[in-house]
Design a protein around this motif. Structure first.
Motif, PDB file in Angstrom:
ATOM      1  N   LYS A  47    -130.852   2.990 -68.045  1.00  0.00           N
ATOM      2  CA  LYS A  47    -130.889   1.549 -68.324  1.00  0.00           C
ATOM      3  C   LYS A  47    -129.523   0.919 -68.049  1.00  0.00           C
ATOM      4  O   LYS A  47    -129.425  -0.137 -67.417  1.00  0.00           O
ATOM      5  N   HIS A  48    -128.463   1.592 -68.497  1.00  0.00           N
ATOM      6  CA  HIS A  48    -127.118   1.066 -68.273  1.00  0.00           C
ATOM      7  C   HIS A  48    -126.749   1.090 -66.792  1.00  0.00           C
ATOM      8  O   HIS A  48    -126.032   0.213 -66.318  1.00  0.00           O
ATOM      9  N   ALA A  49    -127.229   2.084 -66.067  1.00  0.00           N
ATOM     10  CA  ALA A  49    -126.962   2.142 -64.629  1.00  0.00           C
ATOM     11  C   ALA A  49    -127.562   0.921 -63.933  1.00  0.00           C
ATOM     12  O   ALA A  49    -126.944   0.354 -63.019  1.00  0.00           O
ATOM     13  N   ARG A  50    -128.734   0.498 -64.374  1.00  0.00           N
ATOM     14  CA  ARG A  50    -129.360  -0.707 -63.794  1.00  0.00           C
ATOM     15  C   ARG A  50    -128.525  -1.958 -64.078  1.00  0.00           C
ATOM     16  O   ARG A  50    -128.585  -2.930 -63.345  1.00  0.00           O
ATOM     17  N   TYR A  51    -127.772  -1.937 -65.173  1.00  0.00           N
ATOM     18  CA  TYR A  51    -126.906  -3.070 -65.520  1.00  0.00           C
ATOM     19  C   TYR A  51    -125.586  -3.038 -64.760  1.00  0.00           C
ATOM     20  O   TYR A  51    -124.760  -3.928 -64.903  1.00  0.00           O
ATOM     21  N   VAL A 100    -123.354  -0.373 -64.947  1.00  0.00           N
ATOM     22  CA  VAL A 100    -122.367   0.509 -65.569  1.00  0.00           C
ATOM     23  C   VAL A 100    -122.129   1.686 -64.635  1.00  0.00           C
ATOM     24  O   VAL A 100    -123.069   2.261 -64.092  1.00  0.00           O
ATOM     25  N   LYS A 101    -120.877   2.025 -64.445  1.00  0.00           N
ATOM     26  CA  LYS A 101    -120.506   3.107 -63.539  1.00  0.00           C
ATOM     27  C   LYS A 101    -119.969   4.298 -64.334  1.00  0.00           C
ATOM     28  O   LYS A 101    -119.561   4.156 -65.482  1.00  0.00           O
ATOM     29  N   ASP A 102    -119.989   5.453 -63.707  1.00  0.00           N
ATOM     30  CA  ASP A 102    -119.521   6.676 -64.372  1.00  0.00           C
ATOM     31  C   ASP A 102    -118.110   6.520 -64.936  1.00  0.00           C
ATOM     32  O   ASP A 102    -117.813   7.038 -66.009  1.00  0.00           O
ATOM     33  N   GLU A 103    -117.272   5.801 -64.232  1.00  0.00           N
ATOM     34  CA  GLU A 103    -115.880   5.662 -64.689  1.00  0.00           C
ATOM     35  C   GLU A 103    -115.750   4.813 -65.963  1.00  0.00           C
ATOM     36  O   GLU A 103    -114.701   4.795 -66.600  1.00  0.00           O
ATOM     37  N   HIS A 104    -116.801   4.101 -66.345  1.00  0.00           N
ATOM     38  CA  HIS A 104    -116.771   3.318 -67.579  1.00  0.00           C
ATOM     39  C   HIS A 104    -116.942   4.190 -68.822  1.00  0.00           C
ATOM     40  O   HIS A 104    -116.475   3.836 -69.904  1.00  0.00           O
ATOM     41  N   PHE A 105    -117.644   5.315 -68.677  1.00  0.00           N
ATOM     42  CA  PHE A 105    -117.993   6.121 -69.836  1.00  0.00           C
ATOM     43  C   PHE A 105    -116.798   6.701 -70.589  1.00  0.00           C
ATOM     44  O   PHE A 105    -116.808   6.710 -71.828  1.00  0.00           O
ATOM     45  N   PRO A 106    -115.753   7.186 -69.921  1.00  0.00           N
ATOM     46  CA  PRO A 106    -114.603   7.679 -70.693  1.00  0.00           C
ATOM     47  C   PRO A 106    -113.957   6.589 -71.555  1.00  0.00           C
ATOM     48  O   PRO A 106    -113.522   6.857 -72.685  1.00  0.00           O
ATOM     49  N   ILE A 107    -113.926   5.369 -71.058  1.00  0.00           N
ATOM     50  CA  ILE A 107    -113.339   4.257 -71.823  1.00  0.00           C
ATOM     51  C   ILE A 107    -114.175   3.978 -73.067  1.00  0.00           C
ATOM     52  O   ILE A 107    -113.648   3.830 -74.175  1.00  0.00           O
ATOM     53  N   VAL A 108    -115.480   3.934 -72.893  1.00  0.00           N
ATOM     54  CA  VAL A 108    -116.380   3.687 -74.023  1.00  0.00           C
ATOM     55  C   VAL A 108    -116.311   4.850 -75.011  1.00  0.00           C
ATOM     56  O   VAL A 108    -116.278   4.652 -76.227  1.00  0.00           O
ATOM     57  N   GLY A 109    -116.266   6.068 -74.485  1.00  0.00           N
ATOM     58  CA  GLY A 109    -116.158   7.241 -75.355  1.00  0.00           C
ATOM     59  C   GLY A 109    -114.890   7.215 -76.189  1.00  0.00           C
ATOM     60  O   GLY A 109    -114.918   7.512 -77.389  1.00  0.00           O
ATOM     61  N   GLN A 110    -113.797   6.855 -75.577  1.00  0.00           N
ATOM     62  CA  GLN A 110    -112.530   6.762 -76.314  1.00  0.00           C
ATOM     63  C   GLN A 110    -112.614   5.684 -77.390  1.00  0.00           C
ATOM     64  O   GLN A 110    -112.148   5.884 -78.513  1.00  0.00           O
ATOM     65  N   ALA A 111    -113.218   4.561 -77.057  1.00  0.00           N
ATOM     66  CA  ALA A 111    -113.382   3.489 -78.050  1.00  0.00           C
ATOM     67  C   ALA A 111    -114.253   3.956 -79.208  1.00  0.00           C
ATOM     68  O   ALA A 111    -113.966   3.660 -80.379  1.00  0.00           O
TER      69      ALA A 111
END
Length: 90
Positions: free
Chosen positions: A45-49, A51-62
């Motif tokens: 679902k997020h990929a359709r919006y 969101v790219k793979d490189e976004h996930f580390p930032i969100v994970g850290q947050a």
């Protein structure tokens, strides 16, 4: 401050917390058969919006920082943090 007042942001934040709560519940029940497809669907679902793979580390850290602040040093031990890193990696 303005972001936190935004209704769309508030709805999204509630959904994020709901998803985290669901993930914890399913992990406690050792129900990976339900958890993994749910997380995969969420990722799609997020990929359709856009969101790219490189976004996930930032969100994970947050997420880790937020959990650390909310739970405090005693509750968010290195072992608990490591468990969350593992969960986020699913």
């Amino acid at each position: 401050e303005e972001t936190f007042q935004n209704k769309r942001f508030q709805v999204h934040a509630r959904r994020v917390i709901g998803t985290v709560d669901l993930a914890v519940d399913l992990l406690e029940q050792n129900d990976l058969a339900t958890l993994v497809p749910a997380l995969q669907a969420l990722g799609a679902k997020h990929a359709r919006y856009g969101v790219k793979d490189e976004h996930f580390p930032i969100v994970g850290q947050a997420l880790l920082e937020t959990l650390g602040q909310a739970l405090g040093e005693e509750e968010f031990s290195p072992q608990v943090k490591e468990a969350w890193v593992g969960v986020y990696g699913v």
